[in-house]
Every structure is written in structure tokens, then in C-alpha cells.
Design a protein around this motif. Sequence first.
Motif, short mmCIF file in Angstrom:
data_model
loop_
_atom_site.label_atom_id
_atom_site.label_comp_id
_atom_site.label_asym_id
_atom_site.label_seq_id
_atom_site.Cartn_x
_atom_site.Cartn_y
_atom_site.Cartn_z
N ASN A 212 -6.86 6.30 -69.85
CA ASN A 212 -7.48 7.22 -71.02
C ASN A 212 -8.24 8.17 -69.90
OD1 ASN A 212 -8.92 8.41 -72.46
ND2 ASN A 212 -10.05 7.68 -73.51
N PRO A 213 -7.83 9.40 -69.35
CA PRO A 213 -6.92 9.72 -69.94
C PRO A 213 -5.53 9.91 -69.34
CG PRO A 213 -8.18 11.56 -68.99
CD PRO A 213 -8.60 10.14 -68.91
N ASP A 225 -7.55 7.90 -65.18
CA ASP A 225 -8.57 6.62 -66.00
C ASP A 225 -7.71 5.40 -66.04
OD1 ASP A 225 -11.01 4.97 -66.14
OD2 ASP A 225 -11.87 6.65 -67.52
#
Length: 231
Positions: A212-213, A225
Motif C-alpha cells: 500500500n500503495p 510500500d
Amino acid sequence: QKARLVINDARSKGATEIVEFQAQEVLRAYNLPTPNTALARSSDEAVAAAEKIGFPVVLKIASPQISHKSDVGGVKVNLSDAEAVRNAFFDITARAQRMRPEAYIAGCLVQEMAPKGCKEIIIGFKRDDQFGPLLMFGLGGIYVEILKDIAFRLAPLGRDDAKGIIREIKSYMLLKGVRGEQPVNFQAIEDILITMSELALDFPEILEAEFNPVLVNSEKAVVADVRITLS
Ligand code: ADP
Ligand code: MG
């Protein structure tokens, strides 16, 4: 293999969270696309890393105790020269130390910026006691909380399941592109979903994982991430 080493190492230290820098090693072992990233322990190292990676770069706080980096002002994007990198390094580390005095601050990650105009998506899984890994797909960024536009599938995911889960969200049309935009690279997203399903089945001790993302454009997708939680 490498992924096993990283996870065993975290467990032996009693950690239940594997934060971005270590988790990236797991991703690389699975050939998942990660941005070029270096750990800098000083502002000089950060500038040197940025020059090697190429501007602009992102700086992120690197601490095993800080998994939600933005919450402590720990992410600065679009740093376009050495001075910006130096200032960001001091800013990020000082603020993290102030907000989380108990945390060990290793320094900052210096990371390649994803190209402009990428769309943010979230790919994750949670392990259900009864049903096993439940994969999740949704739009990322500011939209995800507002729209609650998420689709789920149980592992294992094949190509058709991956295509299906992507088409299920209401924001699918945004990924296809509106007003003459190019569609995102759907195959790259499918590959990440299928690989995450494999990772989930290979490591029962991973309780949940979240990319994320994932930043995606018409050419490629990159996992910007990652957080892995162990049981
Ligand atoms: P957090 O721990 O707060 O979730 P992230 O690593 O997800 O930290 O960074 C916060 C935001 O910064 C992301 O949601 C994304 O919008 C942006 N970002 C992070 N890494 C990159 C990158 N490599 N390229 C472009 N934008 C990025
Ligand atoms: Mg994040």
C-alpha cells in the motif's frame, strides 16, 4: 531461500512486523517489482544514494518500530536536488525522534520516485483461521477509506481469479482510463496478485501483508510500500 531467511530472522528477534526495508527483500525473492531503494544512515549517505538512484527521490523514515511512516511525518516525496534531500533527512529523523522517543531510528530509506500519473492501488491479504489467505484488492490513496471499494478472493489465485478480482471493484473504469487516458498495465497487477497468493501459501506464519500503495501506469506496476505482519 532469501525470503525464509528474512522471516526467520525477524521471528528470532521477536518481531511481529517486518517493515519496508526488510520486507522488500522478501518481495525481491519473489521477483515482485520494488523501487530502487537504499538505506542511508546519515545525510551524506542520503545525498550519495540519491545521486546514484537519480533525482527526484523519496525519503522515508527507517525504523523497525515505525510502520505507519506518514503518521510521524516520515515520508517526503519529489525531492529534486541534494539540498532538498539533506534537509528532508534532518527533518524526518528529528521529527520521528521527537514523536517516537522509544523508537530506534536506523536512518532514512532513499527511494526512486514512481513516474508521474501513476494510479495507487492496494493489494493485501489476511489469513483466516478457517479459509486460509483472503486476498484483497482495491483502489489506494485517499479514495480507499471513502469509497470502501474493495474486492476479496480466497487463495490460491490463478490468472482468471486475478482478472476477476480487478474487474469487481467499482473503480475498475478508472483503471481502464477515462477521457482518453491509457489503461493501466493490468497484467502487471495480475502478476502481483498471483505472486502474493503464492507468498501467502508458502509462509503460514505471515498473518497479513499489505502492499500500500502499488503504483501503476500503462507500462508497469511497482510496490512502493510493503508491511508484513507475522503471527
Ligand atoms: P506509509 O508508511 O505512511 O504508508 P508509504 O511508503 O506508503 O508510507 O508512503 C506514503 C505515500 O507516499 C504513499 O501512499 C505514496 O502516495 C507516496 N509514495 C511512497 N513511495 C513512493 C514512491 N516510491 N514514488 C512515488 N510516491 C511514493
Ligand atoms: Mg503505505
